[in-house]
Scaffold this motif. Structure first.
Motif, PDB file in Angstrom:
ATOM      1  N   ARG A  68       0.827  -1.212   0.000  1.00 55.83           N
ATOM      2  CA  ARG A  68       0.000   0.000   0.000  1.00 55.83           C
ATOM      3  C   ARG A  68       0.856   1.253   0.000  1.00 55.83           C
ATOM      4  NH1 ARG A  68      -1.805   4.478   0.809  1.00 55.83           N
ATOM      5  NH2 ARG A  68      -3.740   5.060   1.867  1.00 55.83           N
ATOM      6  N   TYR A  69       1.970   1.234   0.736  1.00 57.18           N
ATOM      7  CA  TYR A  69       2.787   2.433   0.911  1.00 57.18           C
ATOM      8  C   TYR A  69       4.111   2.382   0.150  1.00 57.18           C
ATOM      9  CZ  TYR A  69      -0.389   4.158   4.477  1.00 57.18           C
ATOM     10  OH  TYR A  69      -1.494   4.629   5.125  1.00 57.18           O
ATOM     11  N   TYR A 277       5.954   5.090   6.449  1.00 62.44           N
ATOM     12  CA  TYR A 277       5.048   6.152   6.874  1.00 62.44           C
ATOM     13  C   TYR A 277       3.568   5.765   6.810  1.00 62.44           C
ATOM     14  CZ  TYR A 277       9.459   8.243   5.425  1.00 62.44           C
ATOM     15  OH  TYR A 277      10.792   8.505   5.228  1.00 62.44           O
ATOM     16  N   PRO A 278       3.190   4.613   7.372  1.00 64.34           N
ATOM     17  CA  PRO A 278       1.773   4.238   7.333  1.00 64.34           C
ATOM     18  C   PRO A 278       0.959   5.050   8.330  1.00 64.34           C
ATOM     19  CG  PRO A 278       3.004   2.628   8.594  1.00 64.34           C
ATOM     20  CD  PRO A 278       4.017   3.576   8.023  1.00 64.34           C
ATOM     21  N   GLU A 282      -5.412   3.675   8.168  1.00 63.12           N
ATOM     22  CA  GLU A 282      -5.335   2.822   6.985  1.00 63.12           C
ATOM     23  C   GLU A 282      -4.889   1.407   7.344  1.00 63.12           C
ATOM     24  OE1 GLU A 282      -6.585   4.040   4.269  1.00 63.12           O
ATOM     25  OE2 GLU A 282      -6.854   5.929   5.340  1.00 63.12           O
ATOM     26  N   ARG A 571      -5.086   9.105  -5.298  1.00 57.60           N
ATOM     27  CA  ARG A 571      -3.913   8.622  -4.595  1.00 57.60           C
ATOM     28  C   ARG A 571      -2.719   9.440  -5.055  1.00 57.60           C
ATOM     29  NH1 ARG A 571      -3.522   3.830  -2.198  1.00 57.60           N
ATOM     30  NH2 ARG A 571      -5.615   4.412  -1.550  1.00 57.60           N
ATOM     31  N   ALA A 573       1.545  10.431  -4.366  1.00 55.57           N
ATOM     32  CA  ALA A 573       2.832  10.089  -3.773  1.00 55.57           C
ATOM     33  C   ALA A 573       3.737  11.309  -3.800  1.00 55.57           C
ATOM     34  CB  ALA A 573       3.490   8.930  -4.516  1.00 55.57           C
ATOM     35  N   ALA A 623       2.098   2.404  -6.513  1.00 52.57           N
ATOM     36  CA  ALA A 623       2.959   1.962  -5.419  1.00 52.57           C
ATOM     37  C   ALA A 623       3.969   0.920  -5.906  1.00 52.57           C
ATOM     38  CB  ALA A 623       2.111   1.394  -4.289  1.00 52.57           C
ATOM     39  N   GLN A 645       6.780   8.923   0.049  1.00 51.18           N
ATOM     40  CA  GLN A 645       5.597   8.832   0.898  1.00 51.18           C
ATOM     41  C   GLN A 645       4.341   8.766   0.031  1.00 51.18           C
ATOM     42  OE1 GLN A 645       6.866  12.402   3.510  1.00 51.18           O
ATOM     43  NE2 GLN A 645       5.581  11.175   4.858  1.00 51.18           N
ATOM     44  N   VAL A 646       3.467   7.845   0.359  1.00 53.54           N
ATOM     45  CA  VAL A 646       2.185   7.713  -0.327  1.00 53.54           C
ATOM     46  C   VAL A 646       1.107   8.353   0.550  1.00 53.54           C
ATOM     47  CG1 VAL A 646       0.467   6.113  -1.221  1.00 53.54           C
ATOM     48  CG2 VAL A 646       2.904   5.640  -1.533  1.00 53.54           C
TER      49      VAL A 646
END
Length: 652
Positions: A68-69, A277-278, A282, A571, A573, A623, A645-646
């Motif tokens: 995801r990230y 960086y989650p 989420e 989304r 990034a 991603a 970073q996402v």
């Protein structure tokens, strides 16, 4: 390969050391196989500990979060598993040996940096407990039409998903404890994440009162190495069905997970500052999806991300009826509307207009506490020349000068150098005036205005959990507001411009969140509770506060972000680094055709920031492309790193 001497201890989930690129590196054993297609396999160097710390469900979650990230599995596992504490591990070794599954000796394993292969692992045991709790009464959830239905779904073990807008004065910890009790009654486990230690203490007390002692585990990085690792191992061995904690608990192992919940998901403390960086929200929603668990996102305000869950149908909103809201809400009034300006022409510019002054005086006369929220801590965090109004800057680093106290010497907030002989470079003036007033200066001024009234401050140096219910002044920075016995008679929201004028996509959302958290501590209007917000009543965040309608503001914010193309509608990034390094990473990435590049814009120092935007449907492709490009640069040992970073909280 696993040597014969390590066969008994080398079980899935244990910490190991492997030799990689000529060095010993830490990792986790994920799976043991009978054979391998890889032509050359190295032996495990060492089993660091026989305690299996990595649960199979956490491994699956870590892989999903890494994808995801656009991060690596090893980085996520470092966030998920706290550092080892050998003395604490000894307390769990006998139980580990007694319950260890038989493992055949000398089997091949595949190895990689930070992790070793993958495993589904043995089935999870049932929730450990002294017995199920009794039937759960809805209690305060009856104030919300959908509240009892939510509890019934949890008690039935169904994956209900809700976005909860809490009423003013709501005992949110008690409501969460009730939801957790309903989940435990169904034989499932629960995980609740809060922003800070104060919230954790409130939830801890509420769960103890509802479930009884030793039915939940508190997990927080602030506990210290030994206590944190003990709490983690307790959760890993499923000695309690419930885990609560701060951001560090979002990966906590929970058997038969039935509920994930987060309180105040807009707080920036929920965002992990380490790669990849989650965000806790989420991660928890991903857990709910993977484990088919219920999810509860609650707060006094509502984020655009939570609103998106409602509008897409992923979750249902839990809100109170308007008549209940009117009975529970304090009277909220702005100071910049036309009637107020007619009575007090200086209300638009005064820091403490007559309306706020009157509200504080009447509350104190009624022997009620008064809360004053000030966005800036310190005494005078920003000063300027008293003659020409030029901001005072440090001659060494150009940082802003600040005054630490009434008789203090101005000093730089960046480098700390004292500017005892400051002279304005434009007019030569030596007198300074306040540009921004901090919490301590506000407390000093209000103490002189209301002599004999106790004045307390709550902020970075000392955060108060609660205050007595008698007459008194409490000056607090956002997030440090203590709970008053019986509620506050008046809440004053000062210097609102400091929140509203931030150069941030979330400025309005953050302002409303902080105001609502303070206003929720006031008494109902029927009991004399008043909230005065020193701002123009025509502003959207102020309007949402006046009507106590965070859902309306969140829907408005989400609609604007859809139109402008900002998260969570898309989304995005963020790539930050040296210009050549950012360009190199983008050149290596096979971005989706729909990707749009925004920037570059200057970042800190000589670095720049580039934004990459794609539709939400192409989030996984973005991603994957960025992670692959970062891997190529890492294999080439690129000198200049790029911070990837996402969906970062701050993009400007």
């Amino acid at each position: 390969m696993v040597a014969h001497g390590l066969g008994e201890d080398a079980r899935p989930g244990v910490r190991v050391k492997v030799r990689f690129a000529g060095q010993q590196v830490d990792g986790w054993l994920l799976e043991r196989l009978d054979h391998s297609d890889h032509p050359r396999l190295a032996y495990l160097e060492k089993v660091v500990s026989p305690v299996p710390v990595l649960a199979p469900e956490v491994l699956r979650l870590a892989r999903a979060v890494a994808d995801r990230y656009a991060g690596s599995l090893a980085d996520v596992l470092r966030l998920a598993i706290p550092p080892r504490h050998a003395r604490v591990e000894k307390e769990f070794l006998p139980r580990t040996d007694a319950t260890a599954p038989p493992t055949p000796p000398a089997e091949p394993v595949s190895a990689s940096t930070g992790a070793v292969s993958t495993s589904v692992g043995p089935p999870m045991p049932a929730v450990a407990a002294d017995g199920p709790v009794g039937p759960v009464e809805p209690g305060g959830w009856r104030d919300y039409p959908a509240g009892p239905a939510l509890l019934r779904a949890l008690a039935d073990g169904r994956p209900a998903r809700a976005v909860w807008s809490a009423l003013p004065g709501e005992d949110w910890a008690a409501r969460y404890a009730t939801a957790v009790a309903a989940t435990v009654a169904a034989g499932r486990g629960a995980l609740v994440v809060v922003a800070d230690g104060r919230d954790l203490d409130r939830l801890d007390a509420a769960l103890t009162a509802t479930l009884g002692p030793d039915r939940h585990v508190c997990l927080s990085a602030a506990l210290g190495p030994a206590r944190r690792y003990r709490a983690f191992l307790t959760a890993r061995h499923h000695d309690a069905p419930v885990v609560i904690g701060t951001r560090a608990a979002m990966f906590a192992p929970v058997a038969r997970l039935g509920l994930v919940a987060i309180w105040d998901d807009g707080d920036d403390l929920h965002a992990e500052p380490r790669a990849p960086y989650p965000h806790a929200r989420e991660v928890l929603l991903t857990r709910a999806q993977l484990d088919e668990a219920a999810a509860l996102v609650g707060g006094y305000a509502r984020t655009a991300e939570a609103q998106l869950l409602v509008e897409t149908g992923w979750a249902r909103e839990v809100v109170a009826a308007r008549e209940v809201l009117r009975a529970r809400a304090p009277a909220v009034a702005p100071t910049g509307d036309d009637p107020q300006l007619a009575r007090d022409p200086a209300a638009a510019t005064a820091r403490l207009p007559s309306l706020a002054w009157t509200a504080a005086r009447e509350a104190l006369r009624a022997e009620s506490p008064v809360l004053v929220q000030v966005p800036r801590r310190g005494y005078l965090p920003s000063v300027a020349c008293d003659d020409c109004r030029t901001p005072a800057r440090c001659v060494h680093c150009a940082g802003p000068l600040a005054l630490p106290s009434a008789g203090g010497t101005p000093a730089c907030r960046w480098c700390g150098r004292v500017a005892a002989a400051y002279a304005c470079p434009h007019c030569g003036g030596r007198r300074l005036r306040a540009s921004v007033t901090g919490a301590r200066r506000t407390a000093e001024e209000l103490g002189r205005a209301f002599p004999g009234v106790p004045v307390r401050t709550s902020g970075r140096e000392e955060v108060l959990a609660d205050v007595p219910g008698g007459a008194g002044l409490v000056i607090a920075t956002p997030g440090a507001e203590p709970v008053a016995e019986g509620g506050y008679g008046a809440v004053l929201l000062l210097d609102t411009w400091a929140l509203l004028t931030r150069a941030d996509l979330r400025a309005g959302e953050e302002a409303l969140r902080r105001w609502a958290a303070a206003a929720a501590l006031a008494r109902p209007a029927a009991d004399g509770g008043r909230v005065v917000v020193v701002a123009d009543g025509a502003l959207a965040p102020v309007q949402a506060l006046l009507r106590w309608d965070p859902a309306w503001f969140a829907a408005r914010e989400l609609a604007e972000r859809r139109e402008l193309g900002f998260p969570p509608a898309v989304r995005m990034a963020s790539l930050t680094g040296a210009p050549d390094a950012v360009a190199d990473l983008l050149a290596q990435a096979r971005l989706p055709e729909e990707a749009q590049l925004l920037g570059p814009v200057p970042a800190d120092g000589d670095r720049e920031r580039m934004l990459v935007r794609v539709p939400r449907a192409r989030a996984a492709a973005l991603a994957e492309a960025l992670h692959a490009a970062a891997g190529v640069r890492s294999a080439r040992k690129a000198a200049d790193p790029v911070r990837l970073q996402v969906d970062p909280l701050a993009m400007f």
